[in-house]
Motif scaffolding. Structure first.
Motif, mmCIF file in Angstrom:
data_model
loop_
_atom_site.group_PDB
_atom_site.id
_atom_site.type_symbol
_atom_site.label_atom_id
_atom_site.label_comp_id
_atom_site.label_asym_id
_atom_site.label_seq_id
_atom_site.Cartn_x
_atom_site.Cartn_y
_atom_site.Cartn_z
ATOM 1 N N HIS A 47 0.820 -1.207 0.000
ATOM 2 C CA HIS A 47 0.000 0.000 0.000
ATOM 3 C C HIS A 47 0.857 1.262 0.000
ATOM 4 C CE1 HIS A 47 -3.436 2.530 0.654
ATOM 5 N NE2 HIS A 47 -2.853 3.060 1.713
ATOM 6 N N GLY A 48 0.599 2.142 -0.963
ATOM 7 C CA GLY A 48 1.312 3.414 -1.021
ATOM 8 C C GLY A 48 2.720 3.337 -1.587
ATOM 9 N N GLU A 49 3.107 2.151 -2.050
ATOM 10 C CA GLU A 49 4.457 1.996 -2.584
ATOM 11 C C GLU A 49 4.400 1.595 -4.046
ATOM 12 O OE1 GLU A 49 6.118 0.259 1.696
ATOM 13 O OE2 GLU A 49 6.603 -0.777 -0.170
ATOM 14 N N ALA A 50 5.547 1.616 -4.682
ATOM 15 C CA ALA A 50 5.629 1.206 -6.079
ATOM 16 C C ALA A 50 5.678 -0.323 -6.165
ATOM 17 C CB ALA A 50 6.875 1.794 -6.724
ATOM 18 N N PRO A 51 5.299 -0.879 -7.280
ATOM 19 C CA PRO A 51 5.379 -2.334 -7.454
ATOM 20 C C PRO A 51 6.825 -2.817 -7.420
ATOM 21 C CG PRO A 51 4.038 -1.324 -9.158
ATOM 22 C CD PRO A 51 4.747 -0.214 -8.450
ATOM 23 N N VAL A 52 7.001 -4.006 -6.894
ATOM 24 C CA VAL A 52 8.322 -4.629 -6.828
ATOM 25 C C VAL A 52 8.313 -5.879 -7.691
ATOM 26 C CG1 VAL A 52 9.988 -5.770 -5.321
ATOM 27 C CG2 VAL A 52 8.813 -3.709 -4.546
ATOM 28 N N PHE A 53 9.322 -6.003 -8.527
ATOM 29 C CA PHE A 53 9.431 -7.141 -9.439
ATOM 30 C C PHE A 53 9.636 -8.435 -8.664
ATOM 31 C CE2 PHE A 53 10.432 -9.410 -13.191
ATOM 32 C CZ PHE A 53 11.598 -10.139 -12.994
ATOM 33 N N LEU A 54 8.843 -9.450 -8.998
ATOM 34 C CA LEU A 54 9.003 -10.763 -8.374
ATOM 35 C C LEU A 54 9.722 -11.717 -9.324
ATOM 36 C CD1 LEU A 54 5.507 -11.277 -6.682
ATOM 37 C CD2 LEU A 54 7.671 -10.665 -5.589
ATOM 38 N N MET A 55 9.137 -11.905 -10.491
ATOM 39 C CA MET A 55 9.748 -12.809 -11.461
ATOM 40 C C MET A 55 9.104 -12.633 -12.824
ATOM 41 S SD MET A 55 8.207 -16.427 -10.153
ATOM 42 C CE MET A 55 8.478 -16.014 -8.433
ATOM 43 N N ILE A 56 9.804 -13.162 -13.809
ATOM 44 C CA ILE A 56 9.299 -13.142 -15.163
ATOM 45 C C ILE A 56 9.402 -14.545 -15.733
ATOM 46 C CG2 ILE A 56 11.564 -12.453 -16.038
ATOM 47 C CD1 ILE A 56 10.203 -11.088 -18.360
ATOM 48 N N LEU A 57 8.412 -14.937 -16.479
ATOM 49 C CA LEU A 57 8.423 -16.241 -17.140
ATOM 50 C C LEU A 57 8.427 -16.003 -18.638
ATOM 51 C CD1 LEU A 57 6.208 -16.535 -14.496
ATOM 52 C CD2 LEU A 57 6.990 -18.836 -14.977
ATOM 53 N N ALA A 72 -3.770 21.253 -13.987
ATOM 54 C CA ALA A 72 -4.265 20.106 -13.214
ATOM 55 C C ALA A 72 -5.640 20.373 -12.624
ATOM 56 C CB ALA A 72 -3.268 19.760 -12.114
ATOM 57 N N HIS A 73 -6.445 19.323 -12.575
ATOM 58 C CA HIS A 73 -7.771 19.392 -11.974
ATOM 59 C C HIS A 73 -7.885 18.278 -10.940
ATOM 60 C CE1 HIS A 73 -9.403 22.512 -14.545
ATOM 61 N NE2 HIS A 73 -8.810 21.934 -15.569
ATOM 62 N N PRO A 74 -8.829 18.388 -10.030
ATOM 63 C CA PRO A 74 -8.972 17.364 -8.982
ATOM 64 C C PRO A 74 -9.038 15.933 -9.524
ATOM 65 C CG PRO A 74 -10.291 19.268 -8.407
ATOM 66 C CD PRO A 74 -9.740 19.531 -9.796
ATOM 67 N N GLU A 75 -9.629 15.752 -10.698
ATOM 68 C CA GLU A 75 -9.726 14.399 -11.251
ATOM 69 C C GLU A 75 -8.379 13.850 -11.705
ATOM 70 O OE1 GLU A 75 -11.479 17.035 -12.252
ATOM 71 O OE2 GLU A 75 -11.512 17.199 -14.464
ATOM 72 N N ASP A 76 -7.358 14.712 -11.751
ATOM 73 C CA ASP A 76 -6.000 14.249 -12.087
ATOM 74 C C ASP A 76 -5.273 13.716 -10.867
ATOM 75 O OD1 ASP A 76 -5.711 17.131 -14.236
ATOM 76 O OD2 ASP A 76 -6.308 15.074 -14.768
ATOM 77 N N SER A 77 -5.871 13.894 -9.705
ATOM 78 C CA SER A 77 -5.264 13.379 -8.480
ATOM 79 C C SER A 77 -5.112 11.873 -8.598
ATOM 80 C CB SER A 77 -6.137 13.727 -7.259
ATOM 81 O OG SER A 77 -6.242 15.123 -7.108
ATOM 82 N N SER A 78 -3.892 11.398 -8.423
ATOM 83 C CA SER A 78 -3.629 9.977 -8.625
ATOM 84 C C SER A 78 -2.200 9.671 -8.188
ATOM 85 C CB SER A 78 -3.817 9.619 -10.103
ATOM 86 O OG SER A 78 -3.746 8.224 -10.309
ATOM 87 N N PHE A 79 -1.842 8.418 -8.316
ATOM 88 C CA PHE A 79 -0.474 7.957 -8.044
ATOM 89 C C PHE A 79 0.175 7.745 -9.403
ATOM 90 C CE2 PHE A 79 2.736 6.649 -5.344
ATOM 91 C CZ PHE A 79 3.139 5.320 -5.476
ATOM 92 N N TYR A 80 1.230 8.488 -9.680
ATOM 93 C CA TYR A 80 1.906 8.389 -10.967
ATOM 94 C C TYR A 80 3.230 7.665 -10.760
ATOM 95 C CZ TYR A 80 -1.499 11.731 -12.701
ATOM 96 O OH TYR A 80 -2.677 12.342 -13.065
ATOM 97 N N SER A 97 9.562 5.130 -7.223
ATOM 98 C CA SER A 97 8.813 5.037 -5.970
ATOM 99 C C SER A 97 7.431 5.668 -6.054
ATOM 100 C CB SER A 97 9.608 5.678 -4.837
ATOM 101 O OG SER A 97 9.970 6.995 -5.201
ATOM 102 N N GLY A 98 7.162 6.328 -7.174
ATOM 103 C CA GLY A 98 5.829 6.889 -7.362
ATOM 104 C C GLY A 98 5.682 8.304 -6.833
#
Lengths: 109, 115
Positions: free
Chosen positions: A38-48, B84-92, B108-109
């Motif tokens: 939650h709240g973090e970036a995805p972390v690579f696990l593996m690729i097939l 930017a508008h409120p609907e652009d609020s997101s995790f990039y 890290s986003g």
């Protein structure tokens, strides 16, 4: 083109096993698996990369069935640290990864 | 291992202003970087592919004039959310692939909140 993941969510007790499936309507060349806390970036696990390939890291492993156009992620003897959202991603011809909707995994102590 | 640095981690801006997000590959050169957007409890949706020295390619439905992408060097791509508008609020989130590795590394986003 988005791969379909199932189940959408899983609740387990610590030590239990889980399987997450990923399927595509189009031919798969490779499947990527990522975990996101939650709240973090995805972390690579593996690729097939090849049909029939299986890989593992500690107690997390995955298989890839090219004919069935699907991949499965296996979590064995789950630990609290395994909690998070798991995404499978398929690689397109132009090297883009398209992710499934994710599977939320919650491990209870 | 490959490291992708993204800055800022979070930003709050007023509606109508522009925000720039930076994505850097720290220990490798990335001719291609990818920008994703993620709304709460949803998947990562690919917005665009950033190509060093050339125009970005955008996914269907993503406004090119609103989300400006610049990839001026082999280690830096920037995403500017204009007006930017409120609907652009997101995790990039940005990602890149180190040529000698096969997995993609994510930054890290940046959590953008438009008020």
């Amino acid at each position: 083109q988005q791969p379909v993941q199932s189940p959408q969510a899983v609740i387990l007790r610590e030590g239990e096993d889980a399987v997450i499936n990923c399927s595509s309507s189009k031919a798969l060349y490779s499947v990527h698996w990522y975990r996101q806390k939650h709240g973090e970036a995805p972390v690579f696990l593996m690729i097939l990369l090849k049909g029939g390939e299986q890989k593992g890291h500690e107690k997390i492993s995955a298989s890839f069935n090219e004919k069935k156009q699907q991949s499965s992620l296996y979590l064995t003897a789950s630990q609290l640290s395994y909690s998070g959202t798991y995404f499978c991603g398929i690689l397109t011809r132009d090297d883009k990864i398209i992710f499934g909707k994710g599977t939320r995994l919650h491990i209870l102590p | 291992g490959a490291v992708v640095s993204q800055h800022p981690s979070w930003v709050i801006c007023k509606s109508g202003t522009s925000v720039k997000i930076e994505c850097r590959s720290l220990d490798f050169q990335a001719t291609t970087m990818f920008w994703y957007r993620q709304f709460p409890k949803q998947s990562l949706m690919l917005m665009a592919t950033s190509n060093e020295g050339s125009k970005a390619t955008y996914e269907q439905g993503v406004e090119k004039d609103k989300f400006l992408i610049n990839h001026a060097s082999l280690t830096l791509s920037t995403l500017t959310v204009t007006s930017a508008h409120p609907e652009d609020s997101s995790f990039y989130i940005c990602s890149a692939r180190e040529p000698l590795l096969i997995g993609y590394t994510f930054g890290s986003g940046t959590r953008l909140t438009v008020v």
